[in-house]
Write an enzyme that holds these catalytic residues in place. Sequence first.
Site, PDB file in Angstrom:
ATOM      1  N   HIS A  52       3.010   0.475  -3.502  1.00 35.55           N
ATOM      2  CA  HIS A  52       2.870   0.807  -2.082  1.00 35.55           C
ATOM      3  C   HIS A  52       4.059   0.279  -1.291  1.00 35.55           C
ATOM      4  O   HIS A  52       4.889  -0.477  -1.817  1.00 35.55           O
ATOM      5  CB  HIS A  52       1.561   0.234  -1.522  1.00 35.55           C
TER       6      HIS A  52
HETATM    7  P1  TYD Z   1      -3.050  -4.643  -2.711  1.00 29.30           P
HETATM    8  O1  TYD Z   1      -2.175  -5.039  -1.579  1.00 29.30           O
HETATM    9  O2  TYD Z   1      -3.133  -3.176  -3.023  1.00 29.30           O
HETATM   10  O3  TYD Z   1      -2.653  -5.425  -4.027  1.00 29.30           O
HETATM   11  P2  TYD Z   1      -1.286  -5.424  -4.876  1.00 29.30           P
HETATM   12  O4  TYD Z   1      -0.196  -4.909  -4.013  1.00 29.30           O
HETATM   13  O5  TYD Z   1      -1.079  -6.829  -5.233  1.00 29.30           O
HETATM   14  O6  TYD Z   1      -1.508  -4.593  -6.094  1.00 29.30           O
HETATM   15  O7  TYD Z   1      -4.512  -5.215  -2.421  1.00 29.30           O
HETATM   16  C1  TYD Z   1      -5.561  -5.122  -3.367  1.00 29.30           C
HETATM   17  C2  TYD Z   1      -6.887  -5.225  -2.611  1.00 29.30           C
HETATM   18  O8  TYD Z   1      -7.009  -6.498  -1.978  1.00 29.30           O
HETATM   19  C3  TYD Z   1      -7.048  -4.175  -1.530  1.00 29.30           C
HETATM   20  O9  TYD Z   1      -8.391  -3.719  -1.568  1.00 29.30           O
HETATM   21  C4  TYD Z   1      -6.837  -4.929  -0.241  1.00 29.30           C
HETATM   22  C5  TYD Z   1      -7.230  -6.341  -0.579  1.00 29.30           C
HETATM   23  N1  TYD Z   1      -6.409  -7.340   0.151  1.00 29.30           N
HETATM   24  C6  TYD Z   1      -6.971  -8.072   1.180  1.00 29.30           C
HETATM   25  O10 TYD Z   1      -8.165  -7.919   1.523  1.00 29.30           O
HETATM   26  N2  TYD Z   1      -6.196  -9.001   1.824  1.00 29.30           N
HETATM   27  C7  TYD Z   1      -4.892  -9.216   1.493  1.00 29.30           C
HETATM   28  O11 TYD Z   1      -4.205 -10.073   2.095  1.00 29.30           O
HETATM   29  C8  TYD Z   1      -4.315  -8.420   0.440  1.00 29.30           C
HETATM   30  C9  TYD Z   1      -2.881  -8.592   0.029  1.00 29.30           C
HETATM   31  C10 TYD Z   1      -5.112  -7.511  -0.214  1.00 29.30           C
END
Ligand code: TYD
Length: 135
Positions: A52
């Site tokens: 992303h």
């Molecule tokens: P995501 O940012 O997609 O993870 P990564 O980039 O590490 O693969 O986040 C994964 C899940 O966690 C998504 O459902 C959102 C949640 N999340 C939060 O609730 N708070 C946060 O600070 C972050 C980074 C993610």
Amino acid sequence: MNLTECRIIDLPKINDPRGNLTFIEGGRHVPFEIKRVYYLYDVPGGAERGGHAHRALHQLIIAMSGSFDVILKDGTRQQRFHLNRSYSGLLICPMIWREIDNFSSGSVCMVLASNYYAESDYYRDYDEFLKAKNL
Ligand code: TYD
């Protein structure tokens, strides 16, 4: 924002025979005030994270333990960074696509962020991200 604005930041390191110490001050060692810290851990072998971009968020990614790779894409170029030091971090500006892979066993990926979590700040679709960059 393009890849040239992303870079490795070397953090202060106090060497000590009792164990080394690194510190990070918002607005000094990172060019933003730190509003949120999160970390990835217990990552199973072969897993990929990220996938992303953020509209406005600035982040610094640090391998607190072990190692992993961060692939950055600005829509035109891409670059792979191998992070394996707890005293250096990768600065990621807004509007840069990131993927994280090649996690070593037991690695911990810590992220300092310039704002609170907001799903509305994410681009999770690569084509939508490219469109937003007029590419
Ligand atoms: P995501 O940012 O997609 O993870 P990564 O980039 O590490 O693969 O986040 C994964 C899940 O966690 C998504 O459902 C959102 C949640 N999340 C939060 O609730 N708070 C946060 O600070 C972050 C980074 C993610």
